[in-house]
Design an enzyme around this catalytic site. Structure first.
Site, PDB file in Angstrom:
ATOM      1  N   ASN A 210      59.554  40.486   7.279  1.00 36.92           N
ATOM      2  CA  ASN A 210      60.110  41.782   7.206  1.00 36.92           C
ATOM      3  C   ASN A 210      58.782  42.663   6.834  1.00 36.92           C
ATOM      4  O   ASN A 210      57.923  42.610   6.232  1.00 36.92           O
ATOM      5  CB  ASN A 210      60.874  42.184   5.536  1.00 36.92           C
ATOM      6  CG  ASN A 210      61.180  43.510   5.277  1.00 36.92           C
ATOM      7  OD1 ASN A 210      62.044  44.186   5.903  1.00 36.92           O
ATOM      8  ND2 ASN A 210      60.442  44.013   4.384  1.00 36.92           N
ATOM      9  N   GLU A 211      58.849  43.778   7.827  1.00 41.23           N
ATOM     10  CA  GLU A 211      57.820  45.053   7.913  1.00 41.23           C
ATOM     11  C   GLU A 211      56.396  44.320   7.647  1.00 41.23           C
ATOM     12  O   GLU A 211      55.680  44.460   6.828  1.00 41.23           O
ATOM     13  CB  GLU A 211      58.223  45.762   6.678  1.00 41.23           C
ATOM     14  CG  GLU A 211      59.493  46.625   6.897  1.00 41.23           C
ATOM     15  CD  GLU A 211      59.712  47.680   5.701  1.00 41.23           C
ATOM     16  OE1 GLU A 211      59.274  47.743   4.755  1.00 41.23           O
ATOM     17  OE2 GLU A 211      60.771  48.141   5.828  1.00 41.23           O
ATOM     18  N   PRO A 212      55.972  43.496   8.718  1.00 40.76           N
ATOM     19  CA  PRO A 212      54.688  42.740   8.636  1.00 40.76           C
ATOM     20  C   PRO A 212      53.494  43.984   8.894  1.00 40.76           C
ATOM     21  O   PRO A 212      52.499  43.639   8.917  1.00 40.76           O
ATOM     22  CB  PRO A 212      54.897  41.854   9.646  1.00 40.76           C
ATOM     23  CG  PRO A 212      55.932  42.282  10.825  1.00 40.76           C
ATOM     24  CD  PRO A 212      56.891  43.093   9.689  1.00 40.76           C
ATOM     25  N   HIS A 277      62.681  49.438  11.599  1.00 40.35           N
ATOM     26  CA  HIS A 277      63.391  50.243  10.639  1.00 40.35           C
ATOM     27  C   HIS A 277      62.907  51.635  10.829  1.00 40.35           C
ATOM     28  O   HIS A 277      62.157  51.941  11.443  1.00 40.35           O
ATOM     29  CB  HIS A 277      62.684  49.521   9.248  1.00 40.35           C
ATOM     30  CG  HIS A 277      62.989  48.138   9.133  1.00 40.35           C
ATOM     31  ND1 HIS A 277      62.277  47.541   8.076  1.00 40.35           N
ATOM     32  CD2 HIS A 277      63.804  47.227   9.650  1.00 40.35           C
ATOM     33  CE1 HIS A 277      62.810  46.080   7.792  1.00 40.35           C
ATOM     34  NE2 HIS A 277      63.556  46.166   9.082  1.00 40.35           N
TER      35      HIS A 277
END
Length: 572
Positions: A210-212, A277
């Site tokens: 997630n959201e690297p 996102h």
């Protein structure tokens, strides 16, 4: 545990947009509107992009409240949502708190040999699958026994509320042994097939991390890419038909996504969907003030900013010929960040209690569908990062479907309305709508007041028209109702049952009922019954039967903000 505020306030924005939309008290109102629907002109399938939600608190999935909420979605929609919880691989006690949870799956014995405990994972996945939904499996994050040596460098200030540096973010470091990580992933897939069956698991989406592009990943792009290869190989070795993807970057992660797509396209890596996102705003973090005072600055989310993000990301994806037709999943698509901040942190989060938010969400879903029609890459799901929070006060203002006591917030009624739309999208126009083409010339302003609509047709001939009046300013009010003329053309002649459902300050709104009772934080049984009696989707007027001979005109008046759903159902 400590909170790394950079995760929220350090987010970057694309385009000329401020962190949050400022007020414009002099913005013009829509004084009248005309909507036309052609019941004979199907534009194509109505993609149900809203059928997905997720949340940080993995351990709340299987609480009694969590299971009831999952079932609530099934009850009004028939099920089939994709559900995406965080922190499945984090080590821990099984205790969840806001923005932290753990599945505690991976362990090593004294000799460093891996073994697995799926106890918590089973409880969470049992609740999701048992309610008729599917998993969007977010494979993250690094278990404590797989931390690399450099994870010790992350320091945390000791305090009575802090755990260790692991809970504070050490889980974001890349695993020290990619082979052991791959073994964990492969074992998870095998276990899920054994428990839920291959047919069910084939429907799931498997996403790495997630959201690297921010502090959820404390490694490099190259390390992420290498881990993606190891992860996909492990999944496909067990289930060759598994749907795999990533990288679920923030709206500031466009270049990270480009680097990932360069890598996967160059190497021919499996990629079945692409995720990223977007958030509509970020307010100043925890602006502590006396509770009776308003926010220091009156701010709101911007749907225009979110649509701009989507357009830029989808244009990048569409520039890769091999990926232009892949499903795009915006698996956090929210008006504000973060989910666990509420009105006591910053008064501007108050909109998450009110009728403003469900109308915002309905509007956003329609505009995303409009954007799909103009761009090569298309959004398949726009995930609301919302669930519920344990131990909060009534109407805390967090981003959630429930407040204290299991009371449903108005936000949930947006999803009830959307669920009532049919499978085919009908051609619909409004002379008071903001058009997505205006993104070409945006100066960073948020969406002005508009009246717009989304219409559908069902197999039985029912026509549903969802219309709204909204502006991206939660503080904008109007004493006047806007008259809207809705004409539905080319309906087969006959008798129809007309239903009119409404979300506004006086309908489908548990929050205003709670306020009318004095905003009790310990409501009596009688008060709670009055609140819950009004929490669902309500009729604006009694249903009636009308006779149609081709066209029908309906007159509606809309306060600001509000949404109405008109359903014309053929009757014998």
């Amino acid at each position: 545990m400590t909170t790394d505020t950079a995760v929220h306030t350090g987010r970057k924005s694309l385009g000329p947009f401020p962190p949050a939309a400022p007020r414009n008290p002099d913005a013009p109102h829509v004084t009248t509107a005309t909507i036309a629907v052609d019941a004979a002109e199907i534009e194509g399938p109505l993609t149900r992009i809203w059928e997905s939600f997720g949340y940080d608190e993995f351990n709340w999935t299987y609480t009694p409240t969590g299971k009831r909420l999952l079932q609530t979605f099934t009850d009004f929609s028939g099920g089939g949502y994709f559900v995406r919880p965080h922190y499945m691989y984090c080590s821990g006690s099984g205790f969840g708190i806001p923005h932290w949870s753990n599945g505690n799956v991976y362990h090593e014995d004294a000799d460093g040999n891996p073994y697995y405990d799926f106890t918590l994972l089973d409880q969470a996945y049992d609740a999701i699958v048992g309610a008729g939904h599917h998993l969007l499996v977010e494979l993250g994050f690094t278990p404590r026994d797989l931390l690399p040596p450099e994870a010790a460098e992350l320091t945390v200030v000791p305090s009575p509320t802090a755990y260790t540096n692991y809970e504070a973010g050490a889980w974001g470091y890349p695993p020290k042994d990619y082979a052991k990580w791959a073994g964990l992933v492969g074992a998870t897939v095998r276990h899920c097939i054994d428990r839920y069956g291959e047919a069910e698991v084939k429907t799931w989406l498997w996403e790495l991390w997630n959201e690297p592009d921010i502090s959820y990943w404390r490694g490099t792009l190259e390390q992420y890419n290498e881990l993606y290869t190891a992860t996909v190989e492990a999944i496909r070795a067990v289930l060759p038909e598994a749907k795999v993807g990533g990288p679920a970057v923030t709206s500031g992660g466009l270049e990270f996504l480009r680097g990932f797509l360069d890598y996967t396209s160059r190497r021919g890596e499996p990629l079945d969907f692409i995720a990223y996102h977007t958030k509509g705003c970020r307010f100043p973090t925890r602006d502590y003030r006396p509770f009776a005072e308003p926010a220091a600055e009156l701010l709101s989310p911007s749907s225009t900013k979110m649509l701009y993000d989507l357009r830029e990301f989808n244009r990048l994806i569409g520039s890769y010929e091999a990926y232009a037709d892949l499903p795009v999943i915006v698996d956090e698509c929210d008006a504000a960040v973060p989910a666990h901040f509420g009105r006591y942190d910053n008064r501007n989060y108050s909109f998450q209690n009110t009728e403003y938010y469900p109308v915002f969400q309905a509007k956003l879903m329609k505009k995303i569908l409009d954007l799909n029609a103009t761009e090569p890459a298309k959004v398949a799901y726009a995930t609301s990062w919302s669930f519920y929070f344990e131990a909060e006060r009534y109407f805390e203002g967090t981003r959630s479907f429930l407040t204290a006591g299991g009371v449903e917030k108005p936000f949930l009624n947006a999803y009830r309305m959307l669920s009532l739309l049919g499978p085919d999208r009908l051609r619909t126009t409004s002379d008071a709508a903001w058009k997505v083409g205006e993104l070409e010339h945006t100066d960073g302003s948020s969406m002005p007041e508009e009246v717009d609509a989304l219409a559908s047709r069902a197999e039985d001939g029912s026509v549903a028209v969802l219309l709204w009046r909204h502006i991206d300013d939660q503080y904008q009010t109007s004493e006047d109702l806007t008259p809207v003329s809705v004409t539905v053309r080319n309906l087969p002649a006959g008798s129809y049952r007309l239903r009119h459902l409404r979300i506004d300050a006086d309908h489908s709104n548990s929050f205003t009922v709670w306020q009318s009772l004095g905003s009790p934080q310990d409501p009596t049984a009688e008060q709670l019954a009055k609140i819950t009696d009004r929490q669902g989707l309500e009729e604006f007027e009694a249903e009636r039967r009308i006779t149609v001979d081709g066209d029908v005109s309906l007159e509606v008046t809309l306060p600001l903000p509000s949404a109405s759903l008109l359903i014309l159902e053929p009757s014998s």
